[in-house]
Motif scaffolding. Structure first.
Motif, PDB file in Angstrom:
ATOM      1  N   ARG A  47      39.091  64.572  40.531  1.00  0.00           N
ATOM      2  CA  ARG A  47      37.780  63.899  40.575  1.00  0.00           C
ATOM      3  C   ARG A  47      36.710  64.847  41.110  1.00  0.00           C
ATOM      4  O   ARG A  47      35.574  64.866  40.610  1.00  0.00           O
ATOM      5  N   GLY A  48      37.058  65.634  42.117  1.00  0.00           N
ATOM      6  CA  GLY A  48      36.105  66.606  42.636  1.00  0.00           C
ATOM      7  C   GLY A  48      35.719  67.642  41.603  1.00  0.00           C
ATOM      8  O   GLY A  48      34.547  68.026  41.489  1.00  0.00           O
ATOM      9  N   LEU A  49      36.682  68.088  40.839  1.00  0.00           N
ATOM     10  CA  LEU A  49      36.404  69.056  39.783  1.00  0.00           C
ATOM     11  C   LEU A  49      35.487  68.463  38.708  1.00  0.00           C
ATOM     12  O   LEU A  49      34.535  69.112  38.260  1.00  0.00           O
ATOM     13  N   LEU A  50      35.750  67.221  38.315  1.00  0.00           N
ATOM     14  CA  LEU A  50      34.947  66.593  37.266  1.00  0.00           C
ATOM     15  C   LEU A  50      33.553  66.214  37.762  1.00  0.00           C
ATOM     16  O   LEU A  50      32.619  66.129  36.956  1.00  0.00           O
ATOM     17  N   ASP A  51      33.410  65.994  39.057  1.00  0.00           N
ATOM     18  CA  ASP A  51      32.071  65.783  39.622  1.00  0.00           C
ATOM     19  C   ASP A  51      31.261  67.075  39.588  1.00  0.00           C
ATOM     20  O   ASP A  51      30.026  67.040  39.523  1.00  0.00           O
ATOM     21  N   LEU A  52      31.956  68.185  39.656  1.00  0.00           N
ATOM     22  CA  LEU A  52      31.292  69.486  39.637  1.00  0.00           C
ATOM     23  C   LEU A  52      30.824  69.868  38.245  1.00  0.00           C
ATOM     24  O   LEU A  52      29.714  70.388  38.069  1.00  0.00           O
ATOM     25  N   HIS A  53      31.662  69.594  37.230  1.00  0.00           N
ATOM     26  CA  HIS A  53      31.381  70.063  35.867  1.00  0.00           C
ATOM     27  C   HIS A  53      32.197  69.236  34.881  1.00  0.00           C
ATOM     28  O   HIS A  53      33.318  68.835  35.196  1.00  0.00           O
ATOM     29  N   PRO A  54      31.678  68.988  33.689  1.00  0.00           N
ATOM     30  CA  PRO A  54      32.418  68.191  32.698  1.00  0.00           C
ATOM     31  C   PRO A  54      33.499  69.012  32.004  1.00  0.00           C
ATOM     32  O   PRO A  54      33.456  69.248  30.786  1.00  0.00           O
ATOM     33  N   PHE A  55      34.483  69.439  32.773  1.00  0.00           N
ATOM     34  CA  PHE A  55      35.575  70.219  32.196  1.00  0.00           C
ATOM     35  C   PHE A  55      36.295  69.401  31.132  1.00  0.00           C
ATOM     36  O   PHE A  55      36.480  68.195  31.278  1.00  0.00           O
ATOM     37  N   ARG A  56      36.746  70.057  30.084  1.00  0.00           N
ATOM     38  CA  ARG A  56      37.484  69.395  29.000  1.00  0.00           C
ATOM     39  C   ARG A  56      38.993  69.590  29.123  1.00  0.00           C
ATOM     40  O   ARG A  56      39.772  68.805  28.588  1.00  0.00           O
ATOM     41  N   THR A  57      39.389  70.650  29.809  1.00  0.00           N
ATOM     42  CA  THR A  57      40.798  71.020  29.906  1.00  0.00           C
ATOM     43  C   THR A  57      41.155  71.294  31.353  1.00  0.00           C
ATOM     44  O   THR A  57      40.350  71.854  32.102  1.00  0.00           O
ATOM     45  N   LEU A  58      42.360  70.913  31.742  1.00  0.00           N
ATOM     46  CA  LEU A  58      42.884  71.171  33.085  1.00  0.00           C
ATOM     47  C   LEU A  58      44.241  71.847  32.955  1.00  0.00           C
ATOM     48  O   LEU A  58      45.126  71.353  32.252  1.00  0.00           O
ATOM     49  N   TYR A  59      44.413  72.956  33.641  1.00  0.00           N
ATOM     50  CA  TYR A  59      45.692  73.653  33.676  1.00  0.00           C
ATOM     51  C   TYR A  59      46.478  73.156  34.888  1.00  0.00           C
ATOM     52  O   TYR A  59      45.976  73.171  36.011  1.00  0.00           O
ATOM     53  N   ILE A  60      47.705  72.705  34.650  1.00  0.00           N
ATOM     54  CA  ILE A  60      48.566  72.213  35.722  1.00  0.00           C
ATOM     55  C   ILE A  60      49.793  73.110  35.814  1.00  0.00           C
ATOM     56  O   ILE A  60      50.549  73.245  34.839  1.00  0.00           O
ATOM     57  N   ALA A  61      49.999  73.718  36.972  1.00  0.00           N
ATOM     58  CA  ALA A  61      51.213  74.489  37.226  1.00  0.00           C
ATOM     59  C   ALA A  61      52.122  73.644  38.104  1.00  0.00           C
ATOM     60  O   ALA A  61      51.791  73.355  39.257  1.00  0.00           O
ATOM     61  N   ASP A  62      53.245  73.228  37.552  1.00  0.00           N
ATOM     62  CA  ASP A  62      54.240  72.470  38.309  1.00  0.00           C
ATOM     63  C   ASP A  62      55.152  73.492  38.983  1.00  0.00           C
ATOM     64  O   ASP A  62      56.170  73.915  38.433  1.00  0.00           O
ATOM     65  N   LEU A  63      54.770  73.887  40.187  1.00  0.00           N
ATOM     66  CA  LEU A  63      55.490  74.961  40.866  1.00  0.00           C
ATOM     67  C   LEU A  63      56.895  74.557  41.285  1.00  0.00           C
ATOM     68  O   LEU A  63      57.790  75.401  41.362  1.00  0.00           O
ATOM     69  N   ASP A  64      57.096  73.278  41.556  1.00  0.00           N
ATOM     70  CA  ASP A  64      58.451  72.826  41.869  1.00  0.00           C
ATOM     71  C   ASP A  64      59.370  73.042  40.665  1.00  0.00           C
ATOM     72  O   ASP A  64      60.496  73.521  40.806  1.00  0.00           O
ATOM     73  N   ALA A  65      58.873  72.687  39.480  1.00  0.00           N
ATOM     74  CA  ALA A  65      59.675  72.873  38.273  1.00  0.00           C
ATOM     75  C   ALA A  65      59.876  74.357  37.968  1.00  0.00           C
ATOM     76  O   ALA A  65      60.973  74.772  37.580  1.00  0.00           O
ATOM     77  N   ILE A  66      58.837  75.150  38.135  1.00  0.00           N
ATOM     78  CA  ILE A  66      58.943  76.588  37.880  1.00  0.00           C
ATOM     79  C   ILE A  66      59.970  77.224  38.815  1.00  0.00           C
ATOM     80  O   ILE A  66      60.743  78.097  38.411  1.00  0.00           O
ATOM     81  N   ARG A  67      60.022  76.746  40.074  1.00  0.00           N
ATOM     82  CA  ARG A  67      60.979  77.289  41.062  1.00  0.00           C
ATOM     83  C   ARG A  67      62.331  76.573  41.011  1.00  0.00           C
ATOM     84  O   ARG A  67      63.206  76.854  41.823  1.00  0.00           O
ATOM     85  N   LYS A  68      62.456  75.600  40.076  1.00  0.00           N
ATOM     86  CA  LYS A  68      63.696  74.822  39.937  1.00  0.00           C
ATOM     87  C   LYS A  68      64.043  74.092  41.231  1.00  0.00           C
ATOM     88  O   LYS A  68      65.185  74.074  41.684  1.00  0.00           O
ATOM     89  N   GLN A  69      63.004  73.466  41.815  1.00  0.00           N
ATOM     90  CA  GLN A  69      63.163  72.681  43.037  1.00  0.00           C
ATOM     91  C   GLN A  69      62.563  71.289  42.859  1.00  0.00           C
ATOM     92  O   GLN A  69      61.822  70.792  43.702  1.00  0.00           O
ATOM     93  N   GLY A  70      62.889  70.656  41.726  1.00  0.00           N
ATOM     94  CA  GLY A  70      62.318  69.349  41.417  1.00  0.00           C
ATOM     95  C   GLY A  70      61.257  69.481  40.347  1.00  0.00           C
ATOM     96  O   GLY A  70      61.160  70.510  39.671  1.00  0.00           O
ATOM     97  N   ASP A  71      60.437  68.439  40.196  1.00  0.00           N
ATOM     98  CA  ASP A  71      59.366  68.504  39.207  1.00  0.00           C
ATOM     99  C   ASP A  71      58.341  67.409  39.489  1.00  0.00           C
ATOM    100  O   ASP A  71      58.523  66.581  40.389  1.00  0.00           O
ATOM    101  N   HIS A  72      57.255  67.441  38.729  1.00  0.00           N
ATOM    102  CA  HIS A  72      56.175  66.466  38.875  1.00  0.00           C
ATOM    103  C   HIS A  72      55.947  65.699  37.582  1.00  0.00           C
ATOM    104  O   HIS A  72      54.816  65.333  37.259  1.00  0.00           O
ATOM    105  N   LYS A  73      57.014  65.424  36.835  1.00  0.00           N
ATOM    106  CA  LYS A  73      56.869  64.727  35.555  1.00  0.00           C
ATOM    107  C   LYS A  73      56.162  63.384  35.731  1.00  0.00           C
ATOM    108  O   LYS A  73      55.222  63.053  34.990  1.00  0.00           O
TER     109      LYS A  73
END
Length: 243
Positions: A47-73
């Motif tokens: 919400r803070g990002l979208l208040d700043l600018h009308p971004f169309r795309t968001l990059y999400i890095a699921d670091l738990d999944a990348i490190r094989k320590q769970g995930d954020h599905k």
């Protein structure tokens, strides 16, 4: 090149947005200092990002999944419901065909295939023509992360390619223009996105002049170096691609 896409990044770890710095993931901590929000809770940060600018795309890095320590599905599904008009690019350490197919079929966003998670070329060969595929060429310093052959076969790369310089993330070192220039020279028909090191408007101008299609942003948004006026100016207009 028409336009220049600005893509904010959220790095997820333990259910919170963390402050990424130099790729040293074990040292990442929940986002504590931001001009956009007082909370590291993902929805609040978005919400803070979208208040700043009308971004169309968001990059999400699921670091738990990348490190094989769970995930954020489950969390990513919740965020898609909350922000249905926002296009997600998701790197969740994808390394298996079935997992990739399930993600693409779920309609949660575009799949970022990180080179650091690949042990061979099989997934790239299978998925290369998927319209929802984005390849991330990951580097730590001068060292490419992942199977070396992936970096040497631009004919296998999908249309969109991120050049991710992890050692420059969050440290204000500036983007790796030399590496970006080299990747563009090897794959002139690809849409190249820069990631890591952006400090302000001068870096954005340099990336546009280089011919990048867009850039991934985080620290410069949270510390206020890129505000509303700077983002609006950076995204408008056109520039010519240069080699």
């Amino acid at each position: 090149m028409a336009g220049f896409e600005l893509i904010p990044v959220i790095d997820l770890m333990g259910g919170m947005v963390v402050h990424a710095r130099a790729g040293e993931r074990d040292a990442y901590r929940p986002l504590a200092h931001s001009v956009l929000t007082t909370s590291p809770e993902p929805a609040a940060v978005i919400r803070g990002l979208l208040d700043l600018h009308p971004f169309r795309t968001l990059y999400i890095a699921d670091l738990d999944a990348i490190r094989k320590q769970g995930d954020h599905k489950a969390l990513i599904r919740e965020l898609k419901v909350l922000f249905p008009d926002l296009r997600f690019w998701v790197d969740a350490g994808f390394a298996g065909e079935c997992t990739c197919r399930r993600f693409l079929a779920a309609g949660l966003g575009d799949l970022v295939l990180g080179s650091e998670s690949q042990s061979d070329l099989r997934l790239l060969e299978i998925l290369r023509d998927e319209p929802g595929l984005v390849l991330s060429l990951d580097f730590m310093g001068d060292r490419p992360l992942g199977v070396p052959a992936l970096f040497d076969t631009p004919e296998l790369w999908p249309e969109r390619v991120i050049v991710m310089t992890l050692a420059r993330v969050g440290v204000g070192a500036g983007p790796d223009l030399e590496r970006l220039r080299a990747v563009r020279a090897r794959a002139p028909g690809k849409r190249i996105y820069a990631a890591g090191g952006v400090r302000g408007t001068e870096d954005l101008a340099n990336l546009r002049a280089l011919g990048c299609e867009g850039v991934l942003l985080a620290s410069a948004l949270h510390d206020g170096r890129l505000g509303r006026a700077e983002l609006a100016s950076a995204q408008g207009g056109t520039t010519e691609c240069q080699s």
